[in-house]
Design a protein around this motif. Structure first.
Motif, PDB file in Angstrom:
ATOM      1  N   CYS A   8      -4.543  -9.856   6.383  1.00  0.00           N
ATOM      2  CA  CYS A   8      -3.146  -9.432   6.472  1.00  0.00           C
ATOM      3  C   CYS A   8      -2.972  -7.925   6.333  1.00  0.00           C
ATOM      4  N   ILE A   9      -4.086  -7.175   6.329  1.00  0.00           N
ATOM      5  CA  ILE A   9      -4.022  -5.721   6.193  1.00  0.00           C
ATOM      6  C   ILE A   9      -4.319  -5.110   7.562  1.00  0.00           C
ATOM      7  N   TYR A  10      -3.391  -4.273   8.005  1.00  0.00           N
ATOM      8  CA  TYR A  10      -3.463  -3.709   9.347  1.00  0.00           C
ATOM      9  C   TYR A  10      -3.549  -2.192   9.282  1.00  0.00           C
ATOM     10  N   GLU A  11      -4.270  -1.628  10.235  1.00  0.00           N
ATOM     11  CA  GLU A  11      -4.448  -0.189  10.289  1.00  0.00           C
ATOM     12  C   GLU A  11      -3.320   0.465  11.062  1.00  0.00           C
ATOM     13  N   GLY A  12      -2.690   1.442  10.419  1.00  0.00           N
ATOM     14  CA  GLY A  12      -1.701   2.269  11.082  1.00  0.00           C
ATOM     15  C   GLY A  12      -2.324   3.603  11.435  1.00  0.00           C
ATOM     16  N   GLU A  13      -1.527   4.490  11.943  1.00  0.00           N
ATOM     17  CA  GLU A  13      -2.048   5.795  12.350  1.00  0.00           C
ATOM     18  C   GLU A  13      -2.625   6.576  11.169  1.00  0.00           C
ATOM     19  N   ARG A  14      -1.934   6.535  10.018  1.00  0.00           N
ATOM     20  CA  ARG A  14      -2.377   7.345   8.874  1.00  0.00           C
ATOM     21  C   ARG A  14      -2.727   6.545   7.626  1.00  0.00           C
ATOM     22  N   GLN A  15      -2.454   5.236   7.621  1.00  0.00           N
ATOM     23  CA  GLN A  15      -2.753   4.418   6.451  1.00  0.00           C
ATOM     24  C   GLN A  15      -2.816   2.952   6.852  1.00  0.00           C
ATOM     25  N   TYR A  16      -3.212   2.129   5.899  1.00  0.00           N
ATOM     26  CA  TYR A  16      -3.195   0.679   6.093  1.00  0.00           C
ATOM     27  C   TYR A  16      -1.883   0.112   5.578  1.00  0.00           C
ATOM     28  N   PHE A  17      -1.525  -1.069   6.078  1.00  0.00           N
ATOM     29  CA  PHE A  17      -0.297  -1.748   5.701  1.00  0.00           C
ATOM     30  C   PHE A  17      -0.595  -3.221   5.450  1.00  0.00           C
ATOM     31  N   ILE A  32       0.863  -1.184   0.000  1.00  0.00           N
ATOM     32  CA  ILE A  32       0.000   0.000   0.000  1.00  0.00           C
ATOM     33  C   ILE A  32       0.898   1.232   0.000  1.00  0.00           C
ATOM     34  N   VAL A  33       0.628   2.159  -0.915  1.00  0.00           N
ATOM     35  CA  VAL A  33       1.482   3.331  -1.096  1.00  0.00           C
ATOM     36  C   VAL A  33       0.751   4.627  -0.726  1.00  0.00           C
ATOM     37  N   SER A  34       1.351   5.760  -1.020  1.00  0.00           N
ATOM     38  CA  SER A  34       0.948   7.065  -0.488  1.00  0.00           C
ATOM     39  C   SER A  34      -0.501   7.504  -0.697  1.00  0.00           C
ATOM     40  N   PRO A  35      -1.203   7.158  -1.771  1.00  0.00           N
ATOM     41  CA  PRO A  35      -2.582   7.638  -1.872  1.00  0.00           C
ATOM     42  C   PRO A  35      -3.483   7.197  -0.715  1.00  0.00           C
ATOM     43  N   CYS A  36      -3.072   6.190   0.027  1.00  0.00           N
ATOM     44  CA  CYS A  36      -3.864   5.719   1.174  1.00  0.00           C
ATOM     45  C   CYS A  36      -3.695   6.617   2.396  1.00  0.00           C
ATOM     46  N   ILE A  37      -2.627   7.370   2.444  1.00  0.00           N
ATOM     47  CA  ILE A  37      -2.355   8.193   3.624  1.00  0.00           C
ATOM     48  C   ILE A  37      -3.522   9.146   3.878  1.00  0.00           C
ATOM     49  N   ASP A  38      -4.011   9.095   5.087  1.00  0.00           N
ATOM     50  CA  ASP A  38      -5.123   9.911   5.580  1.00  0.00           C
ATOM     51  C   ASP A  38      -6.466   9.623   4.909  1.00  0.00           C
ATOM     52  N   LEU A  39      -6.553   8.569   4.116  1.00  0.00           N
ATOM     53  CA  LEU A  39      -7.828   8.185   3.511  1.00  0.00           C
ATOM     54  C   LEU A  39      -8.418   6.994   4.260  1.00  0.00           C
TER      55      LEU A  39
END
Length: 79
Positions: free
Chosen positions: A25-34, A5-12
């Motif tokens: 296998c997708i985890y939520e971070g503070e500003r995006q998913y990983f 997952i790359v930058s367009p996900c940040i803050d979305l």
């Protein structure tokens, strides 16, 4: 190979990818998913549902977004 997952996900953080992932296998971070590369089964279910085209196969990540390969690998995934 895993998906990244790359930058367009940040803050979305739309979460459509989370809903379709068959192995969770997708985890939520503070500003995006990983995507945890150790758990990703390369099914590609997440890629077409991303509303901002932020998910790529590792070998298809655009050059300007390559740093996110390591960002996804180094995220502090839960044990």
């Amino acid at each position: 190979m895993a998906y990244v997952i790359v930058s367009p996900c940040i803050d979305l953080k739309d979460a459509a990818c989370v809903d379709v992932c068959p192995v969770d296998c997708i985890y939520e971070g503070e500003r995006q998913y990983f995507i945890n590369p150790e758990e990703c089964i390369d099914c590609a279910a997440c890629e077409p549902v991303c509303p901002v085209t932020a998910i790529f196969a590792e070998d298809a990540v655009p050059d300007a977004e390559k740093e996110f390969i390591e960002t996804n690998k180094n995220f502090d995934y839960p044990a």
